[in-house]
Write a protein that holds these residues in place. Sequence first.
Motif, mmCIF file in Angstrom:
data_model
loop_
_atom_site.group_PDB
_atom_site.id
_atom_site.type_symbol
_atom_site.label_atom_id
_atom_site.label_comp_id
_atom_site.label_asym_id
_atom_site.label_seq_id
_atom_site.Cartn_x
_atom_site.Cartn_y
_atom_site.Cartn_z
ATOM 1 N N ARG A 1 0.852 -1.198 0.000
ATOM 2 C CA ARG A 1 0.000 0.000 0.000
ATOM 3 C C ARG A 1 0.884 1.244 0.000
ATOM 4 N N THR A 2 0.255 2.401 -0.045
ATOM 5 C CA THR A 2 1.022 3.647 -0.069
ATOM 6 C C THR A 2 0.873 4.455 1.214
ATOM 7 N N GLU A 3 -0.124 4.125 2.023
ATOM 8 C CA GLU A 3 -0.296 4.865 3.270
ATOM 9 C C GLU A 3 -0.839 3.946 4.354
ATOM 10 N N VAL A 4 -0.618 4.344 5.603
ATOM 11 C CA VAL A 4 -1.057 3.522 6.725
ATOM 12 C C VAL A 4 -1.097 4.390 7.975
ATOM 13 N N HIS A 5 -1.941 3.979 8.934
ATOM 14 C CA HIS A 5 -2.044 4.646 10.232
ATOM 15 C C HIS A 5 -1.927 3.568 11.304
ATOM 16 N N LEU A 6 -0.886 3.662 12.122
ATOM 17 C CA LEU A 6 -0.614 2.653 13.143
ATOM 18 C C LEU A 6 -0.753 3.269 14.533
ATOM 19 N N ARG A 7 -1.103 2.421 15.488
ATOM 20 C CA ARG A 7 -1.208 2.890 16.870
ATOM 21 C C ARG A 7 -0.842 1.744 17.811
ATOM 22 N N GLY A 8 0.061 1.999 18.770
ATOM 23 C CA GLY A 8 0.420 0.971 19.736
ATOM 24 C C GLY A 8 1.513 1.439 20.676
ATOM 25 N N ARG A 9 1.862 0.586 21.627
ATOM 26 C CA ARG A 9 2.959 0.855 22.555
ATOM 27 C C ARG A 9 4.276 0.479 21.875
ATOM 28 N N LEU A 10 5.222 1.393 21.882
ATOM 29 C CA LEU A 10 6.479 1.182 21.187
ATOM 30 C C LEU A 10 7.426 0.258 21.948
ATOM 31 N N ILE B 1 1.251 -3.813 20.706
ATOM 32 C CA ILE B 1 2.641 -3.363 20.614
ATOM 33 C C ILE B 1 2.964 -2.987 19.175
ATOM 34 N N LEU B 2 3.607 -1.845 19.024
ATOM 35 C CA LEU B 2 4.095 -1.386 17.734
ATOM 36 C C LEU B 2 5.621 -1.501 17.755
ATOM 37 N N TRP B 3 6.132 -2.432 16.974
ATOM 38 C CA TRP B 3 7.568 -2.707 16.979
ATOM 39 C C TRP B 3 8.306 -1.800 15.993
ATOM 40 N N TYR B 4 9.476 -1.307 16.413
ATOM 41 C CA TYR B 4 10.424 -0.675 15.491
ATOM 42 C C TYR B 4 11.720 -1.493 15.583
ATOM 43 N N LEU B 5 12.242 -1.886 14.447
ATOM 44 C CA LEU B 5 13.425 -2.740 14.391
ATOM 45 C C LEU B 5 14.394 -2.205 13.354
ATOM 46 N N GLU B 6 15.672 -2.421 13.590
ATOM 47 C CA GLU B 6 16.661 -2.049 12.581
ATOM 48 C C GLU B 6 17.721 -3.132 12.496
ATOM 49 N N ASN B 7 18.243 -3.296 11.289
ATOM 50 C CA ASN B 7 19.178 -4.370 10.976
ATOM 51 C C ASN B 7 20.552 -3.785 10.721
ATOM 52 N N CYS B 8 21.521 -4.160 11.553
ATOM 53 C CA CYS B 8 22.878 -3.643 11.393
ATOM 54 C C CYS B 8 23.696 -4.486 10.426
ATOM 55 N N GLN C 1 4.221 10.579 19.761
ATOM 56 C CA GLN C 1 4.349 9.752 20.962
ATOM 57 C C GLN C 1 3.707 10.453 22.149
ATOM 58 N N THR C 2 2.906 9.707 22.881
ATOM 59 C CA THR C 2 2.266 10.208 24.077
ATOM 60 C C THR C 2 2.800 9.457 25.272
ATOM 61 N N PHE C 3 3.250 10.201 26.278
ATOM 62 C CA PHE C 3 3.845 9.574 27.460
ATOM 63 C C PHE C 3 2.742 9.177 28.441
ATOM 64 N N LYS C 4 1.968 8.186 28.007
ATOM 65 C CA LYS C 4 0.863 7.673 28.799
ATOM 66 C C LYS C 4 1.386 6.691 29.837
ATOM 67 N N ILE D 1 10.613 6.056 21.996
ATOM 68 C CA ILE D 1 10.576 5.796 23.433
ATOM 69 C C ILE D 1 9.912 4.455 23.699
ATOM 70 N N ASN D 2 10.698 3.506 24.207
ATOM 71 C CA ASN D 2 10.149 2.213 24.589
ATOM 72 C C ASN D 2 9.112 2.392 25.694
ATOM 73 N N GLY D 3 7.893 1.914 25.450
ATOM 74 C CA GLY D 3 6.818 2.018 26.427
ATOM 75 C C GLY D 3 5.816 3.108 26.122
ATOM 76 N N ALA D 4 6.183 4.074 25.283
ATOM 77 C CA ALA D 4 5.270 5.180 24.973
ATOM 78 C C ALA D 4 4.178 4.719 24.015
ATOM 79 N N CYS D 5 3.043 5.412 24.071
ATOM 80 C CA CYS D 5 1.978 5.196 23.088
ATOM 81 C C CYS D 5 2.315 6.002 21.837
ATOM 82 N N ALA D 6 2.216 5.365 20.686
ATOM 83 C CA ALA D 6 2.589 6.042 19.448
ATOM 84 C C ALA D 6 1.491 5.932 18.412
#
Length: 338
Positions: free
Chosen positions: A195-204, A236-243, A334-337, A316-321
Amino acid sequence: MIRYPVLEEGAAIGVTAPSSGVNKELHDLLRLAGKRMEQMGFRLLYGQAVWTQMKAKSAPAQKRAAELNEWMQNDPIRLIFPPWGGELIIEILEHIDFENVKPKWILGYSDISVLLLAITLKTGIATAHGTNLIDLRGEYSDPTTAMWLQVLQTQAGESITQHSSSNYQKEWNYANPSPCVFHLTERTYWKVTGRTEVHLRGRLLGGCIDVIRHLIGTPFGNLRHFQNHFINHEPILWYLENCELSATDLRRSLVQMKLAGWFDNCAGVMFGRSAANQPVDGYTAEDVYDELANELQVPIVYDIDCGHVPPQITFINGACAEVEVKDGKGIVRQTFKP
């Protein structure tokens, strides 16, 4: 509930090396980065381990852990800021006094993300995945990198918005130093599978997949405990990076995460740009992303500002995004909930 530290103006910053320290020939870079922090009004305290490096680590595991424990319990220090990542931070986890960790920011990426994720999962204290200290030695920072300060000064209950960068750095050019440190020459374009667009919501939650995958099955990677005790089973909304992983090693790592339940109740997965992702027999990182999207039935975003191809957003790990991606541009709120 998640506890969020706050970085006050003029606070003390503790510079220690829980992974790799700085070789003698690079001490001037560390001093320059520290000088930039002092010009911003911060007071810097340096540990012993930061000045040494031998056999892929700054010091023996117990020494690194003792210094970190001392500073995690030291009230004046509001931010622990390693110079950079490394290779063997996992050695110190069994020596960390998690029971007496006080809420204060730890900021970094690469190998440091093992420590960040372990602290958030075990204690519910938010941690910050973003720039390392050495890369703040320039006369100024690009707008994406510079947001680290605003993010860490955000109060509990408040929100902070960051935007995708306009350009990123394709490769390091140490022979041509610049006032901004990074050479941002390539156009940034965030992509979404199918797809070309998306809206995600979760704890990072997230980090460098090369190293955080080794928390699976250990007392420091108990995701179920975190979900039950700190975020009331929110997605949970995961962010990952590959070194350094090839496409097949990346695939193996993601399958392991899935089989371990790390993608249970997952809102989506975001992958940073990578100079690795080498194809194997025609099998590419894009193939990996497509397969993961089909298996998890969640959106997959990739080539975001995260990891070893700078600049990077401060997550921020734990924040709502809430993350919006449209026409190659990304917005991260990011919301510091609690």
